[in-house]
Design an enzyme around this catalytic site. Structure first.
Site, PDB file in Angstrom:
ATOM      1  N   ASN A  93       0.848  -1.191   0.000  1.00  0.00           N
ATOM      2  CA  ASN A  93       0.000   0.000   0.000  1.00  0.00           C
ATOM      3  C   ASN A  93       0.885   1.243   0.000  1.00  0.00           C
ATOM      4  O   ASN A  93       1.867   1.317   0.743  1.00  0.00           O
ATOM      5  CB  ASN A  93      -0.907  -0.002   1.235  1.00  0.00           C
ATOM      6  CG  ASN A  93      -1.888  -1.167   1.219  1.00  0.00           C
ATOM      7  OD1 ASN A  93      -2.358  -1.567   0.147  1.00  0.00           O
ATOM      8  ND2 ASN A  93      -2.180  -1.715   2.381  1.00  0.00           N
ATOM      9  N   GLN A 100      -2.111   2.985   3.019  1.00  0.00           N
ATOM     10  CA  GLN A 100      -0.938   2.824   3.889  1.00  0.00           C
ATOM     11  C   GLN A 100      -1.190   3.485   5.235  1.00  0.00           C
ATOM     12  O   GLN A 100      -1.557   4.668   5.298  1.00  0.00           O
ATOM     13  CB  GLN A 100       0.301   3.447   3.224  1.00  0.00           C
ATOM     14  CG  GLN A 100       1.572   3.211   4.020  1.00  0.00           C
ATOM     15  CD  GLN A 100       2.829   3.724   3.315  1.00  0.00           C
ATOM     16  OE1 GLN A 100       2.745   4.386   2.282  1.00  0.00           O
ATOM     17  NE2 GLN A 100       3.977   3.424   3.887  1.00  0.00           N
ATOM     18  N   HIS A 106       6.539  -1.860   3.724  1.00  0.00           N
ATOM     19  CA  HIS A 106       6.240  -3.254   4.065  1.00  0.00           C
ATOM     20  C   HIS A 106       5.452  -3.910   2.956  1.00  0.00           C
ATOM     21  O   HIS A 106       4.665  -3.278   2.271  1.00  0.00           O
ATOM     22  CB  HIS A 106       5.472  -3.358   5.386  1.00  0.00           C
ATOM     23  CG  HIS A 106       4.244  -2.500   5.449  1.00  0.00           C
ATOM     24  ND1 HIS A 106       4.308  -1.140   5.686  1.00  0.00           N
ATOM     25  CD2 HIS A 106       2.934  -2.791   5.292  1.00  0.00           C
ATOM     26  CE1 HIS A 106       3.084  -0.637   5.698  1.00  0.00           C
ATOM     27  NE2 HIS A 106       2.231  -1.607   5.445  1.00  0.00           N
TER      28      HIS A 106
HETATM   29  P1  5GP Z   1      -0.702  -0.766   5.823  1.00  0.00           P
HETATM   30  O1  5GP Z   1      -2.148  -0.421   6.022  1.00  0.00           O
HETATM   31  O2  5GP Z   1       0.197   0.385   6.218  1.00  0.00           O
HETATM   32  O3  5GP Z   1      -0.385  -1.313   4.462  1.00  0.00           O
HETATM   33  O4  5GP Z   1      -0.418  -1.993   6.783  1.00  0.00           O
HETATM   34  C1  5GP Z   1      -0.014  -1.847   8.105  1.00  0.00           C
HETATM   35  C2  5GP Z   1      -0.249  -3.192   8.770  1.00  0.00           C
HETATM   36  O5  5GP Z   1       0.480  -3.231   9.951  1.00  0.00           O
HETATM   37  C3  5GP Z   1      -1.710  -3.447   9.128  1.00  0.00           C
HETATM   38  O6  5GP Z   1      -2.153  -4.632   8.489  1.00  0.00           O
HETATM   39  C4  5GP Z   1      -1.702  -3.584  10.649  1.00  0.00           C
HETATM   40  O7  5GP Z   1      -2.569  -4.586  11.114  1.00  0.00           O
HETATM   41  C5  5GP Z   1      -0.247  -3.938  10.927  1.00  0.00           C
HETATM   42  N1  5GP Z   1       0.258  -3.468  12.211  1.00  0.00           N
HETATM   43  C6  5GP Z   1       0.137  -2.208  12.723  1.00  0.00           C
HETATM   44  N2  5GP Z   1       0.759  -2.137  13.917  1.00  0.00           N
HETATM   45  C7  5GP Z   1       1.299  -3.361  14.135  1.00  0.00           C
HETATM   46  C8  5GP Z   1       2.070  -3.904  15.216  1.00  0.00           C
HETATM   47  O8  5GP Z   1       2.404  -3.250  16.208  1.00  0.00           O
HETATM   48  N3  5GP Z   1       2.436  -5.212  15.114  1.00  0.00           N
HETATM   49  C9  5GP Z   1       2.102  -5.983  14.034  1.00  0.00           C
HETATM   50  N4  5GP Z   1       2.513  -7.254  14.038  1.00  0.00           N
HETATM   51  N5  5GP Z   1       1.382  -5.494  13.004  1.00  0.00           N
HETATM   52  C10 5GP Z   1       0.979  -4.212  13.057  1.00  0.00           C
END
Ligand code: 5GP
Ligand code: ZN
Length: 120
Positions: A93, A100, A106
């Protein structure tokens, strides 16, 4: 914006440093993979560079190797999860409209159920 190797305010930097707990599934020199806190599929793993790169949009020419290593690590993780035969989805994302929420590059590895297309 200058890019620090690790940003003390960044949740994924803190995970990489071991300051925050995570269920790690793969550790390499430049790359780390751990289970998503809020899984959206039976297998939902995040693959990150250890170094703080905020997003795809902030990748620089010299980041080509680590960007490639993220993909190779994602494949390794998918194989270890037993997803090779059934298939899986890789998601990155980018920015607000991309969904994101964590500003540390990631790659999501999602699998264990059929994925819909187009994504929401
Ligand atoms: P994005 O929305 O930025 O592509 O994805 C971020 C991801 O990080 C989300 O799926 C969310 O659940 C995960 N996430 C956020 N904080 C943490 C954390 O402290 N530990 C873990 N294992 N995942 C996290
Ligand atoms: Zn970070």
């Amino acid at each position: 914006m200058t890019e620090e190797p690790n940003d003390p305010k960044c949740v994924f930097c803190r995970i990489a440093q071991g300051e925050l707990e995570s269920e790690r599934v793969l550790e390499q020199d430049d790359v780390l993979a751990f289970r998503d806190l809020n899984p959206q599929a039976p297998s939902h793993i995040l693959v990150i560079p250890r170094r703080h790169i905020p997003a795809v949009a902030k990748l620089q020419e010299g980041d080509g190797e680590v960007a490639g290593r993220l993909l190779l690590a994602a494949r390794e993780v998918a194989e270890a999860e037993g997803l090779e035969e059934g298939g899986y989805r890789l998601v990155v994302n980018q920015g607000r409209d991309g969904g994101q929420t964590v500003d540390h590059l990631h790659l999501h590895v999602l699998g264990g159920r059929p994925m819909r297309w187009p994504p929401g």
